[in-house]
Design an enzyme around this catalytic site. Structure first.
Site, PDB file in Angstrom:
ATOM      1  N   SER A  79       0.845  -1.199   0.000  1.00 54.12           N
ATOM      2  CA  SER A  79       0.000   0.000   0.000  1.00 54.12           C
ATOM      3  C   SER A  79       0.877   1.244   0.000  1.00 54.12           C
ATOM      4  CB  SER A  79      -0.933  -0.039   1.218  1.00 54.12           C
ATOM      5  OG  SER A  79      -1.919   0.966   1.124  1.00 54.12           O
ATOM      6  N   ASN A  80       0.320   2.387   0.381  1.00 56.68           N
ATOM      7  CA  ASN A  80       1.080   3.644   0.426  1.00 56.68           C
ATOM      8  C   ASN A  80       0.561   4.507   1.576  1.00 56.68           C
ATOM      9  OD1 ASN A  80      -1.119   5.462  -0.609  1.00 56.68           O
ATOM     10  ND2 ASN A  80      -0.964   4.057  -2.348  1.00 56.68           N
ATOM     11  N   HIS A  81       1.173   5.676   1.757  1.00 62.03           N
ATOM     12  CA  HIS A  81       0.880   6.510   2.931  1.00 62.03           C
ATOM     13  C   HIS A  81      -0.288   7.473   2.753  1.00 62.03           C
ATOM     14  CE1 HIS A  81       4.160   5.159   5.384  1.00 62.03           C
ATOM     15  NE2 HIS A  81       5.021   5.372   4.408  1.00 62.03           N
TER      16      HIS A  81
END
Ligand code: C5P
Length: 218
Positions: free
Chosen positions: A29-31
């Protein structure tokens, strides 16, 4: 921004990150916090729009008078977005969609054996491009998070993805953008470039929607 500038307009927004499962307990995923998309959904509902928020996993509460569709993966977000076509006049792709997903998801938790392991990835579909090339195409807005040459990359994306408008921001500056409460953007259309200076994401969302509403009605 007159208070009911989007009265009755059907508006669909994607927000937050997506998660791409590796196995039952792990993902890529990502932030992305989802703050910008949720702020836009709130501002659009305040302006009288009928808002559907297609959201990846976030910590945020669903804004009042907004219909939220919860999704996890990019493929689920894609399916949910395309299912809105025909009921959507303005589409805003604000989600930080994972560019790649594992080729396959293991059905059981992967055990550690070797010192190195490889996960093969495949490209996810581009949601905002698919929306922009749909037969019932809404007014389509994308975002471009860049670390350099912001305007040129944004113009390239506007054209390549077939968008009506793109909102570009410089994510090399940690005071703005990802996970921050403030942002500063360039709004780019085929005809013009409109800078919006640094401000809180809620106020920026209202300014952005004014620009989007004007371009939609033009
Ligand atoms: O190509 P890039 O990821 O920089 O483009 C960002 C824009 O495209 C954002 O509006 C984002 O929501 C959208 N996007 C998408 N589907 C993807 C990748 C990006 O809708 N798979």
């Amino acid at each position: 921004f007159t208070s009911r500038a989007l009265d009755g307009v059907q508006l669909c927004i994607t927000a937050g990150p997506t998660r791409e499962a590796i196995d039952p307990v792990r993902y890529i995923s990502n932030h992305s916090s989802g703050k910008m998309g949720y702020a836009l959904a709130t501002a659009a509902a305040d302006a009288g729009a009928r808002v559907t928020l297609i959201s990846g996993p976030t910590q945020l509460a669903c804004p009042e008078r907004v219909t939220r569709i919860d999704v996890i993966s990019a493929q689920e977000m894609y399916d949910a977005a395309l299912a809105q076509m025909g009921d959507c006049q303005i589409f805003i792709g604000c989600a930080a969609v994972a560019d790649y997903r594992p080729v396959s998801t293991a059905s059981q938790k992967i055990k550690k054996h070797e010192e190195a392991m490889h996960i093969e990835l495949v490209r996810n579909p581009d949601i905002v491009s698919a929306v922009a090339s749909h037969s019932q195409r809404p007014f389509t807005v994308g975002f471009a998070a860049e670390t350099q040459d912001v305007l040129n990359y944004a113009k390239g994306k506007l054209e390549r993805k077939g968008l009506d408008l793109i909102v570009a921001n410089d994510v090399s500056n940690s005071d703005i953008g990802f996970n921050s409460d403030e942002n500063e953007v360039l709004v780019v259309t085929p005809e013009q470039v409109i800078p919006i200076p640094q401000m809180g994401k809620n106020q920026l969302a209202r300014q952005l929607l004014k620009v989007i509403a004007d371009a939609f009605k033009a």
